[in-house]
Motif scaffolding. Sequence first.
Motif, PDB file in Angstrom:
ATOM      1  N   ASP A 100       0.846  -1.195   0.000  1.00 46.25           N
ATOM      2  CA  ASP A 100       0.000   0.000   0.000  1.00 46.25           C
ATOM      3  C   ASP A 100       0.882   1.246   0.000  1.00 46.25           C
ATOM      4  OD1 ASP A 100       0.847   0.425   2.607  1.00 46.25           O
ATOM      5  OD2 ASP A 100      -1.072  -0.060   3.537  1.00 46.25           O
ATOM      6  N   SER A 101       0.310   2.393   0.262  1.00 45.41           N
ATOM      7  CA  SER A 101       1.074   3.646   0.158  1.00 45.41           C
ATOM      8  C   SER A 101       2.128   3.785   1.242  1.00 45.41           C
ATOM      9  CB  SER A 101       0.127   4.849   0.212  1.00 45.41           C
ATOM     10  OG  SER A 101      -0.571   4.866   1.447  1.00 45.41           O
ATOM     11  N   LYS A 102       2.067   2.937   2.273  1.00 45.69           N
ATOM     12  CA  LYS A 102       2.983   3.060   3.410  1.00 45.69           C
ATOM     13  C   LYS A 102       3.978   1.920   3.518  1.00 45.69           C
ATOM     14  CE  LYS A 102       1.467   6.870   5.414  1.00 45.69           C
ATOM     15  NZ  LYS A 102       2.334   8.024   5.675  1.00 45.69           N
ATOM     16  N   ARG A 103       3.554   0.678   3.206  1.00 43.65           N
ATOM     17  CA  ARG A 103       4.413  -0.471   3.489  1.00 43.65           C
ATOM     18  C   ARG A 103       3.937  -1.714   2.749  1.00 43.65           C
ATOM     19  NH1 ARG A 103       4.042  -2.619   9.328  1.00 43.65           N
ATOM     20  NH2 ARG A 103       4.876  -4.436   8.266  1.00 43.65           N
ATOM     21  N   PHE A 104       4.670  -2.822   2.929  1.00 42.36           N
ATOM     22  CA  PHE A 104       4.297  -4.119   2.380  1.00 42.36           C
ATOM     23  C   PHE A 104       3.609  -4.965   3.448  1.00 42.36           C
ATOM     24  CE2 PHE A 104       7.290  -3.205  -1.010  1.00 42.36           C
ATOM     25  CZ  PHE A 104       6.743  -3.873  -2.096  1.00 42.36           C
ATOM     26  N   HIS A 105       2.666  -5.772   2.975  1.00 44.85           N
ATOM     27  CA  HIS A 105       2.012  -6.770   3.819  1.00 44.85           C
ATOM     28  C   HIS A 105       2.198  -8.123   3.141  1.00 44.85           C
ATOM     29  CE1 HIS A 105      -0.278  -3.704   6.178  1.00 44.85           C
ATOM     30  NE2 HIS A 105      -0.158  -3.025   5.039  1.00 44.85           N
ATOM     31  N   HIS A 106       2.820  -9.073   3.845  1.00 39.81           N
ATOM     32  CA  HIS A 106       3.023 -10.426   3.321  1.00 39.81           C
ATOM     33  C   HIS A 106       2.037 -11.366   4.023  1.00 39.81           C
ATOM     34  CE1 HIS A 106       7.022  -9.665   1.326  1.00 39.81           C
ATOM     35  NE2 HIS A 106       6.900  -8.588   2.087  1.00 39.81           N
ATOM     36  N   PHE A 107       1.067 -11.897   3.275  1.00 38.34           N
ATOM     37  CA  PHE A 107       0.040 -12.769   3.847  1.00 38.34           C
ATOM     38  C   PHE A 107       0.350 -14.224   3.511  1.00 38.34           C
ATOM     39  CE2 PHE A 107      -1.897  -8.697   2.818  1.00 38.34           C
ATOM     40  CZ  PHE A 107      -2.572  -8.362   3.981  1.00 38.34           C
ATOM     41  N   SER A 108       0.283 -15.084   4.528  1.00 38.88           N
ATOM     42  CA  SER A 108       0.510 -16.511   4.320  1.00 38.88           C
ATOM     43  C   SER A 108      -0.106 -17.288   5.482  1.00 38.88           C
ATOM     44  CB  SER A 108       2.015 -16.806   4.234  1.00 38.88           C
ATOM     45  OG  SER A 108       2.248 -18.173   3.979  1.00 38.88           O
ATOM     46  N   ASP A 109      -0.831 -18.369   5.157  1.00 35.10           N
ATOM     47  CA  ASP A 109      -1.447 -19.238   6.178  1.00 35.10           C
ATOM     48  C   ASP A 109      -2.319 -18.456   7.163  1.00 35.10           C
ATOM     49  OD1 ASP A 109      -0.182 -21.523   5.128  1.00 35.10           O
ATOM     50  OD2 ASP A 109       1.635 -21.090   6.264  1.00 35.10           O
ATOM     51  N   GLY A 110      -3.003 -17.449   6.661  1.00 35.52           N
ATOM     52  CA  GLY A 110      -3.932 -16.702   7.501  1.00 35.52           C
ATOM     53  C   GLY A 110      -3.303 -15.644   8.383  1.00 35.52           C
TER      54      GLY A 110
END
Length: 554
Positions: free
Chosen positions: A536-546
């Motif tokens: 997003d405009s601020k940072r990364f989000h890494h989603f895995s296994d909920g």
Amino acid sequence: MHARVIKSLDYRDGFIGDQLVSCYLNMGSTQDAQKLFDEMDHKDSVSWNSLVSGFSKRGDLGNCLSVFSTMMSELTLEVNELTIISVISACASAKARDEGWYLHCCSLKLGMELEVKVVNALINMYGKFGCIGSAFKLFWAMPEQNMVSWNSMVAVWTQNGIPNEAVNYFNMMRVNGLFPDEATMVSLLQACEILPLARLVEAMHGVIFTCGLNENVTIATTLLNLYSKLGRLSVSRKVFAEISKPDKVALTAMIAGYAMHGLGKNAIEFFERSVRQGVEPDHVTFTHLLSACSHSGLVVEGKYYFKIMSVVYKVQPQLDHYSCMVDLLGRCGLLDEAHQLIKNMPLEPNSGVWGALLGACRVYRNINIGKEAAENLIALNPSDARNYIMLSNIYSAAGLWSAASKVRALMKTKVLTRSPGCSFIEHGNKIHRFLVDDYSHPDSDKIHKKLEETMRKIQEVGFVSETESILHDVDEEVKTDMINKHSEKIALAYGLLVSNADKPLVIVKNLRICRDCHNTAKFVSLVEKRTIIIRDSKRFHHFSDGLCSCSDYW
């Protein structure tokens, strides 16, 4: 040295006088340089060119043009390509269009329209003016283009936000038998930042190796920074590890990468290791380090580094550092402490500082401090729609619909609009762009069908929509329908539809991700057994296994 020359030699005649003039100009002593130049009895073209070049390097367009005009009016003085190039460069740096066109006319009158160096300088100048057509005509009118000519055109397309053409000119350059150098690759990597295609970046990485430029610190730093922005931090680490002698810029870029991905502890470990190896951090290094602490909720560590940066490293806190600290304290709910920091800071707070506080007030619904922050932001920049929207959202979240409506009405009277939220995803060597409730894609029916199917799947395992971020006075059912049409959800559905299960889905959003979309991505990663990366405009989000790498803290 000047005094020694006066005692030993006739400094007003020839080479030594020219060198002294250049020395004074390089140090910014314009008056001393001009006075010394005026005292010289015998000034030739070299002397005049030294003066013009010195003013040009200092970005002093007024004096540069004044000396040039004198040279043009003196029949005994020869105006050559070195003279004209210096003045063109000054015009380019100052983005002085009228003066630049005048210089172009002068070069034609002086018969220099075919001089390669002069034309290259004009191409560079027109590129900085945004006059792509003029640069294009000059380039193709050249009898023969050299390496600088091709590099200039690659840079022109990149500077003007047309990365596809930059890549096309690079390919044409290769067809013409020229191998890229540092200037080529830096421009191309900048083009890749505008056109963030992972496969294109990988191809450029291959070219860098082929041309033996992988040891170049500037290129390696640009490359690792680019991989970080593409969500490939592991590749950034590899690129950094291959730099034999990383400089401060490369080290700072790596810390910035960790910060962007919310890996605060990794950033701190990397910083401490770099310091032990003898690196002296500067204000940029500390900005990214404090940002890393902010994105990871490391309050104690952030306060510690904010304190020692001036005491131990003699780096005085600047506005960016205060902005990071306000953001750090605000994200953790320490609004009073953040507010007090602003009140006590020795610098006048800017929009970055007040914006960090306002964002925290929206999350924690602090109307009083939020109103003060918004008023200061609006006073600093009354034309920025985001400030009005943020204040309106604070009122809406608190159920103060009348106050929210007044802020929105004020926006309308000022004719302020905000950029719509949009999300991007790469597939088939193309960037696919989606807006809220978007049906413009050729496969939109399949995409929305996939989205509905996915939402049903995650609801079956316990997902419940969070409609609190829909700050409109409407029924809950309407809110759910509105939130399910956010651009990142549509991009996510498209990614699930077209990509292989073994590859992570990478989505880029131009605004901050809302809590409902964040929870959606967590549940989808669990149900579909996919790795999802959202920037997003601020940072990364890494989603895995909920789960998300941010630990639900952003």
